[in-house]
Design an enzyme around this catalytic site. Structure first.
Site, PDB file in Angstrom:
ATOM      1  CB  SER A  81      39.718  34.108  45.891  1.00 59.01           C
ATOM      2  OG  SER A  81      38.890  33.055  46.344  1.00 59.01           O
ATOM      3  CE1 TYR A  94      40.182  35.978  50.741  1.00 59.45           C
ATOM      4  CE2 TYR A  94      38.488  34.709  49.606  1.00 59.45           C
ATOM      5  CZ  TYR A  94      39.814  35.039  49.794  1.00 59.45           C
ATOM      6  OH  TYR A  94      40.780  34.427  49.037  1.00 59.45           O
TER       7      TYR A  94
END
Length: 115
Positions: A81, A94
């Site tokens: 990501s 995350y």
């Protein structure tokens, strides 16, 4: 379910037992996000996120490396990501797990270039 270590190991061992199997690629794309500010989230949120986003990826990849080494030009594709490079507020577990994926991927790339 990549968070179940025993299932991942069993699946990898089943592949390793097959003769003449050519594994050209592994794609790791599982992910989990539980949004919240750092002080709102429990340590369990961090552990659960890392178990799925990072440790499961490492476990599966490491189990399958012997097959990948037997296929010149094989690849491991780890879906990460932008938050593995730039941290957004409200996503600390995350973000941290995706930074870990980036670091692992960079190391794996360097180690596997000779195979």
């Amino acid at each position: 379910d990549n968070s179940d270590v025993e299932k991942v190991v069993a699946c990898a061992e089943e592949l390793l037992e097959q003769k003449n199997l050519h594994l050209w690629a592994v794609v790791n794309s599982a992910g989990r996000i539980i949004p919240g500010m750092c002080d709102w989230l429990s340590l369990q949120n961090y552990e659960d996120t890392f178990r799925i986003n990072f440790f499961a990826l490492v476990n599966l990849t490491n189990k399958l490396i012997p097959l990948l080494k037997n296929c010149p030009g094989s690849r491991v594709v780890n879906i990460s990501s932008i938050e593995g490079f730039i941290s957004a507020p409200g996503n600390a577990p995350y973000n941290a797990s995706k930074y870990a994926v980036e670091a692992f991927s960079n190391t794996l790339r360097a180690e596997m270039r000779w195979f």
